[in-house]
Design an enzyme around this catalytic site. Structure first.
Site, mmCIF file in Angstrom:
data_model
loop_
_atom_site.group_PDB
_atom_site.id
_atom_site.type_symbol
_atom_site.label_atom_id
_atom_site.label_comp_id
_atom_site.label_asym_id
_atom_site.label_seq_id
_atom_site.Cartn_x
_atom_site.Cartn_y
_atom_site.Cartn_z
ATOM 1 N N ASP A 143 26.320 16.456 32.294
ATOM 2 C CA ASP A 143 27.297 15.491 32.821
ATOM 3 C C ASP A 143 27.205 14.264 31.933
ATOM 4 O OD1 ASP A 143 28.768 13.606 34.628
ATOM 5 O OD2 ASP A 143 28.615 15.280 36.026
ATOM 6 N N LYS A 192 41.962 10.383 5.931
ATOM 7 C CA LYS A 192 42.150 11.231 7.105
ATOM 8 C C LYS A 192 43.416 12.058 6.980
ATOM 9 C CE LYS A 192 39.842 9.951 10.495
ATOM 10 N NZ LYS A 192 38.949 10.043 11.369
ATOM 11 N N THR A 244 42.182 5.486 6.024
ATOM 12 C CA THR A 244 43.252 6.117 6.799
ATOM 13 C C THR A 244 43.901 7.218 5.968
ATOM 14 O OG1 THR A 244 43.611 3.923 7.719
ATOM 15 C CG2 THR A 244 45.203 5.616 8.292
ATOM 16 N N GLU A 281 41.162 -3.587 18.926
ATOM 17 C CA GLU A 281 41.789 -2.935 20.076
ATOM 18 C C GLU A 281 42.829 -1.906 19.626
ATOM 19 O OE1 GLU A 281 41.352 -2.807 23.287
ATOM 20 O OE2 GLU A 281 43.239 -1.824 23.839
ATOM 21 N N TRP A 288 52.017 -10.045 25.769
ATOM 22 C CA TRP A 288 50.695 -9.479 26.105
ATOM 23 C C TRP A 288 49.575 -10.222 25.397
ATOM 24 C CZ3 TRP A 288 47.085 -6.216 23.267
ATOM 25 C CH2 TRP A 288 47.375 -6.100 21.916
ATOM 26 N N TYR A 302 42.719 -0.203 17.090
ATOM 27 C CA TYR A 302 41.974 0.974 16.633
ATOM 28 C C TYR A 302 41.318 1.710 17.785
ATOM 29 C CZ TYR A 302 43.410 0.363 12.006
ATOM 30 O OH TYR A 302 44.224 0.301 10.924
ATOM 31 N N HIS A 359 54.940 -4.604 30.429
ATOM 32 C CA HIS A 359 55.058 -3.295 29.782
ATOM 33 C C HIS A 359 53.896 -3.085 28.808
ATOM 34 C CE1 HIS A 359 56.417 -0.055 27.183
ATOM 35 N NE2 HIS A 359 56.404 -0.881 26.151
ATOM 36 N N HIS A 367 42.861 -6.733 16.964
ATOM 37 C CA HIS A 367 42.977 -5.717 15.925
ATOM 38 C C HIS A 367 42.035 -4.540 16.185
ATOM 39 C CE1 HIS A 367 44.422 -3.691 12.510
ATOM 40 N NE2 HIS A 367 43.164 -3.359 12.300
ATOM 41 N N ARG A 420 61.921 -10.412 17.962
ATOM 42 C CA ARG A 420 61.425 -9.642 19.102
ATOM 43 C C ARG A 420 61.331 -10.556 20.324
ATOM 44 N NH1 ARG A 420 54.857 -9.220 18.042
ATOM 45 N NH2 ARG A 420 54.912 -8.036 19.966
ATOM 46 N N SER A 461 35.390 -2.722 33.262
ATOM 47 C CA SER A 461 35.527 -1.272 33.363
ATOM 48 C C SER A 461 35.392 -0.612 31.989
ATOM 49 C CB SER A 461 36.882 -0.944 33.997
ATOM 50 O OG SER A 461 37.314 0.323 33.610
ATOM 51 N N SER A 462 36.091 -1.162 31.000
ATOM 52 C CA SER A 462 36.034 -0.538 29.669
ATOM 53 C C SER A 462 34.642 -0.620 29.078
ATOM 54 C CB SER A 462 36.967 -1.228 28.681
ATOM 55 O OG SER A 462 38.250 -1.242 29.138
ATOM 56 N N SER A 499 42.076 15.972 14.972
ATOM 57 C CA SER A 499 41.103 16.707 14.148
ATOM 58 C C SER A 499 40.520 17.906 14.880
ATOM 59 C CB SER A 499 39.957 15.778 13.722
ATOM 60 O OG SER A 499 40.461 14.640 13.107
ATOM 61 N N HIS A 520 45.675 -10.890 9.917
ATOM 62 C CA HIS A 520 46.976 -10.437 9.417
ATOM 63 C C HIS A 520 48.048 -10.539 10.504
ATOM 64 C CE1 HIS A 520 45.466 -6.142 10.491
ATOM 65 N NE2 HIS A 520 46.188 -6.596 11.498
ATOM 66 N N HIS A 521 47.632 -10.863 11.709
ATOM 67 C CA HIS A 521 48.614 -11.128 12.767
ATOM 68 C C HIS A 521 49.053 -12.580 12.771
ATOM 69 C CE1 HIS A 521 48.146 -7.193 14.716
ATOM 70 N NE2 HIS A 521 46.901 -7.267 14.250
HETATM 71 C C1 HEM Z 1 47.437 1.326 8.072
HETATM 72 C C2 HEM Z 1 47.024 0.629 9.053
HETATM 73 C C3 HEM Z 1 47.707 -0.605 9.639
HETATM 74 C C4 HEM Z 1 48.059 -1.749 9.026
HETATM 75 C C5 HEM Z 1 47.883 -2.094 7.565
HETATM 76 C C6 HEM Z 1 48.638 -2.605 10.037
HETATM 77 C C7 HEM Z 1 49.104 -3.870 9.804
HETATM 78 C C8 HEM Z 1 49.676 -4.688 10.768
HETATM 79 C C9 HEM Z 1 50.084 -6.043 10.559
HETATM 80 C C10 HEM Z 1 49.970 -6.803 9.252
HETATM 81 C C11 HEM Z 1 50.588 -6.506 11.728
HETATM 82 C C12 HEM Z 1 51.102 -7.906 12.033
HETATM 83 C C13 HEM Z 1 52.512 -8.052 11.744
HETATM 84 C C14 HEM Z 1 53.036 -9.385 12.173
HETATM 85 O O1 HEM Z 1 52.802 -9.782 13.341
HETATM 86 O O2 HEM Z 1 53.700 -10.031 11.360
HETATM 87 C C15 HEM Z 1 50.511 -5.439 12.676
HETATM 88 C C16 HEM Z 1 50.934 -5.528 13.976
HETATM 89 C C17 HEM Z 1 50.603 -4.596 14.941
HETATM 90 N N1 HEM Z 1 49.972 -3.386 14.731
HETATM 91 FE FE1 HEM Z 1 49.419 -2.635 12.948
HETATM 92 N N2 HEM Z 1 48.647 -1.946 11.220
HETATM 93 C C18 HEM Z 1 48.074 -0.726 11.012
HETATM 94 C C19 HEM Z 1 47.850 0.241 11.960
HETATM 95 C C20 HEM Z 1 48.038 0.048 13.301
HETATM 96 C C21 HEM Z 1 47.602 0.951 14.310
HETATM 97 C C22 HEM Z 1 46.856 2.232 14.070
HETATM 98 C C23 HEM Z 1 47.975 0.421 15.496
HETATM 99 C C24 HEM Z 1 47.779 0.932 16.891
HETATM 100 C C25 HEM Z 1 47.628 2.130 17.233
HETATM 101 C C26 HEM Z 1 48.666 -0.803 15.230
HETATM 102 C C27 HEM Z 1 49.202 -1.607 16.195
HETATM 103 C C28 HEM Z 1 49.792 -2.811 15.953
HETATM 104 C C29 HEM Z 1 50.337 -3.656 16.983
HETATM 105 C C30 HEM Z 1 50.308 -3.375 18.493
HETATM 106 C C31 HEM Z 1 50.860 -4.770 16.354
HETATM 107 C C32 HEM Z 1 51.638 -5.895 16.987
HETATM 108 C C33 HEM Z 1 50.838 -6.821 17.781
HETATM 109 C C34 HEM Z 1 51.715 -7.905 18.366
HETATM 110 O O3 HEM Z 1 52.052 -8.855 17.650
HETATM 111 O O4 HEM Z 1 52.056 -7.807 19.544
HETATM 112 N N3 HEM Z 1 48.707 -0.990 13.881
HETATM 113 N N4 HEM Z 1 49.934 -4.338 12.073
HETATM 114 CU CU LIG Z 2 46.117 -5.682 13.281
#
Ligand code: HEM
Ligand SMILES: [Cu+2]
Lengths: 298, 533
Positions: free
Chosen positions: B112, B337, B334, B261, B148, B263, B83, B259, B456, B175-176, B274, B308-309
């Site tokens: 183009d 914006k 952020t 990614e 994933w 963004y 997924h 990370h 999870r 591709s990307s 915008s 931070h992950h």
């Molecule tokens: C204000 C901005 C953001 C902050 C401070 C932030 C912070 C964090 C942090 C600290 C985690 C890790 C949490 C953990 O695993 O314990 C996390 C996970 C995640 N964030 Fe954000 N995030 C932000 C914005 C975004 C945005 C814009 C996206 C995507 C569009 C995003 C997508 C994700 C995803 C997919 C995960 C989980 C990844 C995984 O473990 O599978 N985040 N974020």
């Molecule tokens: Cu992140």
């Protein structure tokens, strides 16, 4: 219209009608990778598919590049198209830089963090105490379990910097000089200099690959140093191996440029392919310097 | 000019003047036209959105009540893994690439994309990659099931599908990267006279930065999964402590990609929003240059916050501190914006057509996700949140009412331009409300589940979590089926309806070059470059 006009004339920007080769490339790449995956899973069909895929890819590249060369010779590409090609090449090389960065990152991380921690340094005292007592933080290492790497002496030997690698450094650096000299020849409309410079560069390139093959041979047969020799063998062979692959690609690229130069394809203001090959070559050169310093020397 | 006209006749008399698209299926296979390729990307994305969505419903079905009902745990894990991979690489990224293809040449006044053949290949690798990924479901040992993020050592236990998964990532990565190279080159080299960088529409700007991120991080991901491959099959020890490696090294490499990614998945959305808000607020975008700089700083900062992950993995304290502060820093641009979007609406003469509704919902709900992100950025707090449903709630808020809403907003916004027909506004609004309500019913309760400690990626849970999970599943099914309406609306607009004007939206021609071309635009967009004042 091959002027240096800075205002884009959209009518003059060459847009191909049809791209027949990309789909061939997709089929070829997929065949190759499906074959490789099957090979890894131990299915007999794998190697056949890999061969087929490679053949399709070679066909695709030959076809695609000749099409572009034909269009270039027909004068279809104006200055703006040329800039697109150049930018494309620069960004492509940038992506390659980051590919190598991943492997350099692995090297630094293990040397600076992982191995010392395994040896119980810093806050990781208990790791050293409980998991692998007595393991010392030294580099090169094949880890606390001494994975792989049994040479004639019962352990592996690291690759020194001052034999073949030093010679190879000289070779690559001189090839960087010869390709620049060839480039000057092109600017000066000096065909002889162009061709001799390119021949020298290509020859040095293949010489490098040959010496590297000798080095690998020695590592495998006499030093107990293989891809499987713990983290040292992994980083050593993956970094130098991918680099060697890039040298090979770059040398083939330069060879094609040489053949095209012999046919008089390039002019002093019209030689994108030459420059792309030269940039690529310098990139490969710089990566090598990193390898020489961090993999072989320090 | 006469010189150039002569050259035409000599060499390439056939390459523009004329003609529309070729006929038949092969038109789509061989096409070099940015609009054709954009359409292909977007159709692919919709298909993948449906497939990935079906997988999400399998997950939510199993989680509807405690206990094991429908699927076995292994298959459950395959569903969560696929997924995510499909939604990220199959639905969201191709949709943005499709919009980039369609809109960027038009928005900057180019004929183009800069490298049309490469453009074709960027797209035509995708179907091969996705078929390969989907085929893993039928292999010995099933599809990949380690999440994933493909963490070792768990992922190394994958069966026959392991190398196929790795190679899928290689294919999608190539591709990307090619698409990103093309986009950056197009913007830098193909702008119409007068279209300076600081006049670029924000959608274009955000894509330039996204493309840079792609070029920088996709190769790192490719390298990381290559190391997985060699660790499994060629005896290397990158992620094996016994050989001197470290599984945590994989996490660093992955998140160095991962990370940025996330963004990559959100910056183009910022661009779309915008574009939309000024049009429907009938005001120019507030703080254009601060938007550009904010986007650039988000892009740069995204390279230095990855760990931070990994707060719970055992990093040195200095690392925990550094990554906490660096992550919190991202909230500043952020926030800029969000304030700019709100200021753009301030005292505007707003109307609320479907694209605007989605855009406003984006601003509110994405910000929710940003706030939870801020909570998790504090490492001592994250020890509690990590690997719970709180994270699931966080990233679904930023990705669904974030990225996906922006894509829907963009679709409604540009659909009349693409097809030449207005979509059904009544149905659009219905779709909006169904989607917005159900998305909150689905994901809001997950915050509470996570705070209460529900992990999870586990198919069963303690009964205390039953109620919120039931809500979440109900929301998910309503959300899923509401998307059929979205597809219906698109098909309906493609097939006909009220003719769209060139401008489509009142006053839009002040907001971008795309509204100065006919709806739909001619096959070759700007044969003569517009002059931008
Ligand atoms: C204000 C901005 C953001 C902050 C401070 C932030 C912070 C964090 C942090 C600290 C985690 C890790 C949490 C953990 O695993 O314990 C996390 C996970 C995640 N964030 Fe954000 N995030 C932000 C914005 C975004 C945005 C814009 C996206 C995507 C569009 C995003 C997508 C994700 C995803 C997919 C995960 C989980 C990844 C995984 O473990 O599978 N985040 N974020
Ligand atoms: Cu992140």
């Amino acid at each position: 219209m091959k002027g240096h006009n800075t205002i884009p004339m959209n009518e003059d920007y060459y847009l191909p009608h049809k791209a027949t080769y990309p789909i061939v490339g997709s089929i070829g790449l997929t065949t190759l990778l499906v074959g490789f995956a099957n090979q890894l899973n131990g299915h007999a069909i794998g190697s056949t598919l890999m061969l087929a895929g490679t053949a399709i890819l070679v066909f695709m590249m030959a076809g695609w590049f000749s099409e572009v060369i034909r269009e270039s010779l027909a004068g279809n590409y104006n200055h703006q198209v040329d800039i697109s090609f150049r930018m494309g090449m620069i960004w492509f090389i940038t992506s390659e830089v980051f590919f190598f960065a991943a492997f350099f990152g692995a090297l630094y991380y293990t040397r600076i963090y992982a191995v010392p921690w395994l040896a119980g340094e810093g806050a990781f005292e208990s790791t050293g105490e409980l998991l692998w007592k007595g393991f010392q933080n030294v580099w090169p290492t094949n880890g606390p379990d001494s994975i792989g790497g049994v040479g004639p002496e019962g352990h592996f030997e690291p690759m020194g910097a001052w034999g073949i690698p030093a010679i190879n450094t000289l070779i690559l650096l001189s090839s960087g000089a010869t390709v620049t000299w060839a480039h000057w020849g092109l600017y000066a409309n000096n065909r002889r200099q162009l061709i001799i410079g390119l021949i020298a560069t290509v020859a040095l390139g293949f010489l490098f690959v040959f010496l590297q093959a000798m080095e690998y041979h020695e590592a495998y047969t006499e030093m107990g140093l293989t891809l499987g020799t713990g983290i040292y063998g992994s980083t050593f062979f993956m970094l130098t191996g991918f680099h060697g692959l890039h040298v090979t690609i770059g040398a083939i690229f330069l060879l094609v440029v040489l053949l095209r130069s012999l046919r008089g394809h390039f002019g002093h203001d019209n030689h994108f392919a030459f420059e792309a090959a030269a940039w690529y070559w310098h990139f490969v050169d710089v990566v090598w310097l990193g390898l020489f310093i961090f993999v072989y020397w320090l | 000019m006469s010189a150039s006209a002569a050259t035409h006749d000599d060499h390439h008399d056939d390459h523009h003047d004329d003609h529309g698209p070729a006929k038949g299926f092969m038109r789509w296979v061989y096409t070099t036209n940015h609009k054709d390729i954009g359409t292909l990307y977007m159709i692919t994305s919709l298909i993948m959105f449906m497939i990935g969505g079906a997988m999400a419903l399998v997950i939510r079905l199993e989680l509807f009540e405690p206990g094991m009902q429908y699927v076995d745990p292994g298959f459950f894990n395959q569903m969560t893994t696929l997924h995510a991979l499909i939604m990220v690489f199959g639905a969201v990224m191709p949709a943005f690439a499709g919009m980039a293809n369609w809109m960027i040449p038009i928005m900057i006044g180019a004929p183009d994309m800069a490298l049309p053949r490469l453009n074709n290949w960027s797209f035509w690798l995708l179907p091969f990659g996705f078929v390969m990924l989907a085929s893993t479901l039928f292999m010995e040992g099933g599809a990949p099931a380690a999440g994933w993020t493909l963490y070792p050592p768990l992922v190394l236990q994958t069966g026959d599908s392991f190398p196929f998964t790795i190679f899928t990532i290689h294919i999608l990565g190539i591709s990307s990267i090619m698409a990103a190279i093309n986009i950056i080159t197009t913007v830098l080299n193909m702008r119409a006279p007068g279209m300076t960088m600081m006049k670029l529409p924000l959608f274009v700007w955000t894509w330039v930065i996204t493309a840079f991120l792609l070029i920088a991080v996709m190769p790192v991901f490719a390298g990381a999964v290559t190391m997985l491959l060699t660790d499994k099959y060629f005896g290397t020890s990158f992620f094996n402590a016994a050989g001197g490696g470290d599984p945590v090294l994989y996490q660093h490499l992955f998140w160095f990609f991962g990370h940025p990614e996330v963004y990559i998945l959100i910056l183009p959305s910022f661009g779309i929003i915008s574009q939309i808000i000024p049009t429907f607020a009938r005001k120019p975008l507030f703080g254009y240059s601060s938007m550009v700089y904010a986007t650039a700083s988000i892009g740069l900062l995204s390279f230095v916050v990855w760990a931070h992950h990994q707060y719970t993995v055992g990093m040195p304290i200095a690392g925990e501190l550094y990554f906490t502060y660096a992550t919190m820093l991202i909230a500043v641009p952020t926030g800029v914006k969000v304030f700019n979007w709100i200021s753009t609406m301030w005292r505007g003469s707003m109307t609320f057509e479907t694209p605007m509704l989605f855009a406003i919902a984006f601003v509110m709900l994405f910000t929710m996700g940003g706030f939870t992100g801020l909570m998790m950025s504090i490492s001592p707090a994250d020890l509690q949140y990590h690997d719970t449903y709180f994270i699931v709630a966080h990233f679904h808020y930023v990705l669904v009412p974030g990225s996906v809403f922006a894509l829907m907003a963009g679709t409604y916004y540009w659909l009349p331009k693409w097809t030449g027909y207005m979509y059904d506004e009544r149905l659009g609004k219905l779709h909006f409300w169904l989607t917005t309500i159900s998305v909150n019913v689905t994901f809001f309760p997950q915050h509470f589940l996570g705070l209460a400690g529900m992990p999870r990626r586990i198919p069963d849970y303690a009964v205390q979590f039953a109620e919120f999970n039931a809500w979440s599943s109900v929301g998910a099914f309503v959300f899923g089926f509401s998307q059929l309406l979205f597809i219906y609306i698109i098909i309906k607009a493609v097939r006909g309806g009220q003719k769209a004007t060139d401008e489509v939206w009142e006053g839009a021609s002040e907001h971008g070059l795309e509204w100065q071309l006919p709806s739909p635009p001619p096959y070759h967009s700007w044969i003569t470059a517009p002059f931008v004042k």
